[in-house]
Write an enzyme that holds these catalytic residues in place. Structure first.
Site, PDB file in Angstrom:
ATOM      1  N   SER A  50     -39.240 -21.235  12.600  1.00 51.27           N
ATOM      2  CA  SER A  50     -38.455 -21.793  11.493  1.00 51.27           C
ATOM      3  C   SER A  50     -39.286 -22.838  10.764  1.00 51.27           C
ATOM      4  CB  SER A  50     -37.174 -22.428  12.053  1.00 51.27           C
ATOM      5  OG  SER A  50     -36.392 -21.437  12.664  1.00 51.27           O
ATOM      6  N   LEU A  51     -39.915 -22.444   9.659  1.00 54.79           N
ATOM      7  CA  LEU A  51     -40.846 -23.338   8.964  1.00 54.79           C
ATOM      8  C   LEU A  51     -40.120 -24.216   7.942  1.00 54.79           C
ATOM      9  CD1 LEU A  51     -43.845 -23.860   9.183  1.00 54.79           C
ATOM     10  CD2 LEU A  51     -44.225 -22.161   7.378  1.00 54.79           C
ATOM     11  N   HIS A  52     -39.441 -23.603   7.009  1.00 53.03           N
ATOM     12  CA  HIS A  52     -38.545 -24.270   6.047  1.00 53.03           C
ATOM     13  C   HIS A  52     -39.218 -25.185   5.029  1.00 53.03           C
ATOM     14  CE1 HIS A  52     -35.629 -22.564   8.670  1.00 53.03           C
ATOM     15  NE2 HIS A  52     -35.518 -23.560   9.511  1.00 53.03           N
ATOM     16  N   ASN A  87     -26.628 -21.185   4.301  1.00 55.34           N
ATOM     17  CA  ASN A  87     -25.239 -20.880   4.601  1.00 55.34           C
ATOM     18  C   ASN A  87     -24.463 -22.175   4.491  1.00 55.34           C
ATOM     19  OD1 ASN A  87     -23.391 -18.937   5.681  1.00 55.34           O
ATOM     20  ND2 ASN A  87     -25.136 -18.189   6.891  1.00 55.34           N
ATOM     21  N   CYS A 108     -27.809 -29.146  19.969  1.00 53.90           N
ATOM     22  CA  CYS A 108     -29.252 -29.049  19.744  1.00 53.90           C
ATOM     23  C   CYS A 108     -29.801 -30.424  19.402  1.00 53.90           C
ATOM     24  CB  CYS A 108     -29.518 -28.085  18.576  1.00 53.90           C
ATOM     25  SG  CYS A 108     -31.274 -27.787  18.277  1.00 53.90           S
ATOM     26  N   GLU A 115     -21.217 -20.230  20.939  1.00 55.04           N
ATOM     27  CA  GLU A 115     -20.893 -19.072  20.100  1.00 55.04           C
ATOM     28  C   GLU A 115     -21.913 -17.965  20.304  1.00 55.04           C
ATOM     29  OE1 GLU A 115     -20.700 -20.314  15.978  1.00 55.04           O
ATOM     30  OE2 GLU A 115     -19.878 -22.249  16.596  1.00 55.04           O
ATOM     31  N   CYS A 157     -28.366 -27.855   9.405  1.00 54.10           N
ATOM     32  CA  CYS A 157     -27.835 -26.963  10.435  1.00 54.10           C
ATOM     33  C   CYS A 157     -26.587 -27.530  11.108  1.00 54.10           C
ATOM     34  CB  CYS A 157     -28.923 -26.716  11.483  1.00 54.10           C
ATOM     35  SG  CYS A 157     -28.368 -25.672  12.832  1.00 54.10           S
ATOM     36  N   CYS A 171     -26.617 -11.981  18.657  1.00 53.38           N
ATOM     37  CA  CYS A 171     -27.250 -13.284  18.443  1.00 53.38           C
ATOM     38  C   CYS A 171     -26.699 -14.230  19.514  1.00 53.38           C
ATOM     39  CB  CYS A 171     -26.897 -13.768  17.036  1.00 53.38           C
ATOM     40  SG  CYS A 171     -27.526 -15.416  16.671  1.00 53.38           S
ATOM     41  N   CYS A 215     -32.428 -30.519  12.552  1.00 50.70           N
ATOM     42  CA  CYS A 215     -32.570 -29.863  11.244  1.00 50.70           C
ATOM     43  C   CYS A 215     -31.381 -30.310  10.392  1.00 50.70           C
ATOM     44  CB  CYS A 215     -32.592 -28.351  11.394  1.00 50.70           C
ATOM     45  SG  CYS A 215     -33.947 -27.775  12.432  1.00 50.70           S
ATOM     46  N   GLY A 240     -28.774 -23.996  19.570  1.00 48.01           N
ATOM     47  CA  GLY A 240     -29.780 -24.538  20.483  1.00 48.01           C
ATOM     48  C   GLY A 240     -31.200 -24.132  20.151  1.00 48.01           C
ATOM     49  N   GLU A 241     -32.150 -24.787  20.818  1.00 46.11           N
ATOM     50  CA  GLU A 241     -33.572 -24.495  20.640  1.00 46.11           C
ATOM     51  C   GLU A 241     -34.056 -23.743  21.887  1.00 46.11           C
ATOM     52  OE1 GLU A 241     -35.981 -24.363  18.480  1.00 46.11           O
ATOM     53  OE2 GLU A 241     -37.293 -23.809  20.125  1.00 46.11           O
ATOM     54  N   CYS A 264     -24.274 -19.509  13.230  1.00 44.43           N
ATOM     55  CA  CYS A 264     -23.989 -20.148  14.510  1.00 44.43           C
ATOM     56  C   CYS A 264     -23.833 -21.649  14.395  1.00 44.43           C
ATOM     57  CB  CYS A 264     -25.043 -19.780  15.536  1.00 44.43           C
ATOM     58  SG  CYS A 264     -24.475 -18.360  16.458  1.00 44.43           S
ATOM     59  N   SER A 297     -36.292 -17.162  18.225  1.00 48.34           N
ATOM     60  CA  SER A 297     -36.520 -18.019  17.059  1.00 48.34           C
ATOM     61  C   SER A 297     -36.693 -19.467  17.519  1.00 48.34           C
ATOM     62  CB  SER A 297     -35.314 -17.915  16.125  1.00 48.34           C
ATOM     63  OG  SER A 297     -35.457 -18.785  15.022  1.00 48.34           O
TER      64      SER A 297
HETATM   65  N1  SAH Z   1     -33.577 -23.532  17.125  1.00 49.90           N
HETATM   66  C1  SAH Z   1     -34.021 -22.235  16.682  1.00 49.90           C
HETATM   67  C2  SAH Z   1     -32.859 -21.274  16.464  1.00 49.90           C
HETATM   68  C3  SAH Z   1     -31.982 -21.752  15.347  1.00 49.90           C
HETATM   69  S1  SAH Z   1     -30.909 -20.646  14.483  1.00 49.90           S
HETATM   70  C4  SAH Z   1     -34.825 -22.372  15.410  1.00 49.90           C
HETATM   71  O1  SAH Z   1     -34.921 -23.477  14.888  1.00 49.90           O
HETATM   72  O2  SAH Z   1     -35.386 -21.374  14.964  1.00 49.90           O
HETATM   73  C5  SAH Z   1     -31.879 -19.524  13.578  1.00 49.90           C
HETATM   74  C6  SAH Z   1     -32.223 -19.889  12.144  1.00 49.90           C
HETATM   75  O3  SAH Z   1     -31.102 -20.262  11.348  1.00 49.90           O
HETATM   76  C7  SAH Z   1     -33.208 -21.029  12.070  1.00 49.90           C
HETATM   77  O4  SAH Z   1     -34.252 -20.676  11.202  1.00 49.90           O
HETATM   78  C8  SAH Z   1     -32.374 -22.133  11.482  1.00 49.90           C
HETATM   79  O5  SAH Z   1     -33.150 -23.112  10.843  1.00 49.90           O
HETATM   80  C9  SAH Z   1     -31.482 -21.369  10.544  1.00 49.90           C
HETATM   81  N2  SAH Z   1     -30.320 -22.113  10.058  1.00 49.90           N
HETATM   82  C10 SAH Z   1     -29.711 -23.180  10.617  1.00 49.90           C
HETATM   83  N3  SAH Z   1     -28.692 -23.614   9.853  1.00 49.90           N
HETATM   84  C11 SAH Z   1     -28.643 -22.806   8.778  1.00 49.90           C
HETATM   85  C12 SAH Z   1     -27.810 -22.747   7.618  1.00 49.90           C
HETATM   86  N4  SAH Z   1     -26.810 -23.614   7.438  1.00 49.90           N
HETATM   87  N5  SAH Z   1     -28.051 -21.774   6.721  1.00 49.90           N
HETATM   88  C13 SAH Z   1     -29.047 -20.888   6.912  1.00 49.90           C
HETATM   89  N6  SAH Z   1     -29.861 -20.891   7.984  1.00 49.90           N
HETATM   90  C14 SAH Z   1     -29.675 -21.848   8.915  1.00 49.90           C
END
Ligand code: SAH
Length: 369
Positions: free
Chosen positions: A225-227, A301, A121, A101, A128, A114, A125, A170-171, A344, A202
């Site tokens: 992406s810390l989270h 999301n 991936c 996508e 995701c 994007c 996570c 993907g990463e 995505c 990212s």
């Molecule tokens: N692999 C990379 C790119 C991922 S997409 C990374 O980890 O950064 C970009 C961002 O969207 C990342 O911060 C990812 O954690 C976040 N993301 C993934 N799923 C999500 C969701 N369901 N809702 C909100 N953000 C999400």
């Protein structure tokens, strides 16, 4: 599901997969002036042609040779969605039947794309959609570039791309080898000419690869992406953290800032009841204190199979205010294309499920403790 031939690559290369130097060499080895390479790349990146025949100042004989040796847009558009806010999303089918996508987002003064870097991936996570079917393979440089070239062709006459975010499926750091040449063509004047500062990569936080990106000497923006504000929670939300840990990621982020002068963004997906408390906001502020950092809060999301939801708006605001009160610049990401599942990975997952309703996604379970 197996929908195509086994080879990951199309039999013929995409013309824009060649760097400028490679295309110069190709032209020269075919008895043409090297300057033709710049001309050809101008048609591809600047003038949005869809066929070799539209390259009017390229001699017909050379166009013929190019058409025999290269392809332009081999992916098939499986779906093209347009949201009410004019966000557009393409689901592309690659030569081996895999789906990826990419998204075009419009704001008053920006047009951002994007892009995806892998099919699936492996980072794990738990919130995701992209990782739910595991990792299939890396995208080639040409497959990454085909996404931006196609999205650029959705723009009307005088609309121009202004920004790129590598935040699709993907990463990116797990596929740097193929991503870096694609980034060159996006940033260089002979390509899209966007400039590295308009491109954001990212990452889940792979320290060695973050260093490699810094070593390119380009000023790409880095988003990490810390989270979670501590390893105990991050180990549960982002499986790959068990191999790295937050301190090593922050060290690499500090080095990135020192080398490039670009302030690092820390992304933090807000998951209600999981990582969104006032105490966790304080802990995050403490972790990032004295760093040139910016926090981008992303409300979760929704993904149908997953048990996570975004916090209420007041809680999101409170989390943001706590960070700011402690000197950490923070913003809440605006949602784009909400009515077309523009986050995505969602569309690809849905399509897979339509074709194979028995499919059980990897992380469609409760969070392990
Ligand atoms: N692999 C990379 C790119 C991922 S997409 C990374 O980890 O950064 C970009 C961002 O969207 C990342 O911060 C990812 O954690 C976040 N993301 C993934 N799923 C999500 C969701 N369901 N809702 C909100 N953000 C999400």
């Amino acid at each position: 599901m197996d929908t195509g031939p086994l080879s990951a690559e199309p039999p013929i290369r995409r013309l824009y997969e060649l760097s400028l130097a490679e295309l110069v060499a190709w032209c020269e080895s075919h008895g043409e002036g090297g300057y033709r390479a710049r001309q050809i790349r101008r048609w591809l990146f600047g003038k949005r042609v869809n066929s070799f025949d539209e390259m009017h100042d390229v001699p017909a004989a050379l166009r013929q040779k190019l058409a025999e040796a290269f392809t332009l847009f081999p992916a098939r558009v499986v779906s093209h969605q347009v949201a009410r806010d004019r966000t557009e999303k393409l689901l592309l089918e690659l030569s081996d039947g895999e789906w990826i996508e990419c998204v075009l987002m419009r704001e008053t003064s920006r047009r951002t794309v994007c892009l995806s870097t892998q099919v699936g991936c492996a980072m794990g996570c738990v919130f995701c959609a992209s990782g739910m079917l595991g990792l299939k393979r890396n995208l080639s440089t040409g497959e990454i570039l085909e996404q931006i070239l196609r999205l650029d062709r959705l723009l009307t006459g005088d609309e121009r791309l202004t920004n790129v975010v590598i935040m699709g499926i993907g990463e990116p750091m797990a596929n740097l080898k193929n991503l870096l040449p694609a980034l060159d063509s996006m940033s260089d004047p002979g390509g899209f000419g966007l400039g590295a500062r308009r491109i954001t990569v990212s990452t889940v936080g792979l320290p060695d690869q973050m260093r490699k990106l810094a070593e390119t000497g380009k000023q790409y923006n880095l988003a990490v992406s810390l989270h979670a504000p501590n390893d105990e929670l991050r180990d549960r939300l982002v499986k790959v953290n068990r191999n790295t840990g937050i301190p090593a990621i922050l060290d690499a982020a500090d080095e990135y800032f020192a080398k490039t002068g670009r302030r690092v963004t820390f992304e933090y997906v807000l998951l209600s009841g999981m990582n969104d408390s006032a105490e966790q906001a304080l802990e995050l502020a403490e972790l990032l204190r004295n760093r040139e950092a910016h926090v981008n809060l992303i409300p979760m999301n929704g993904v149908t199979e997953l048990p996570f939801v975004e916090p209420t708006a007041p809680r999101t605001r409170e989390f943001c205010s706590i960070l700011e009160a402690h000197g950490i610049p923070a913003t809440v990401r605006k949602r784009k294309g909400a009515d077309i599942d523009a986050a995505c990975g969602q569309l690809r997952l849905q399509r897979h499920q339509q074709v194979n309703p028995e499919l059980v996604p990897l992380n469609a379970t409760k969070l392990e403790s």
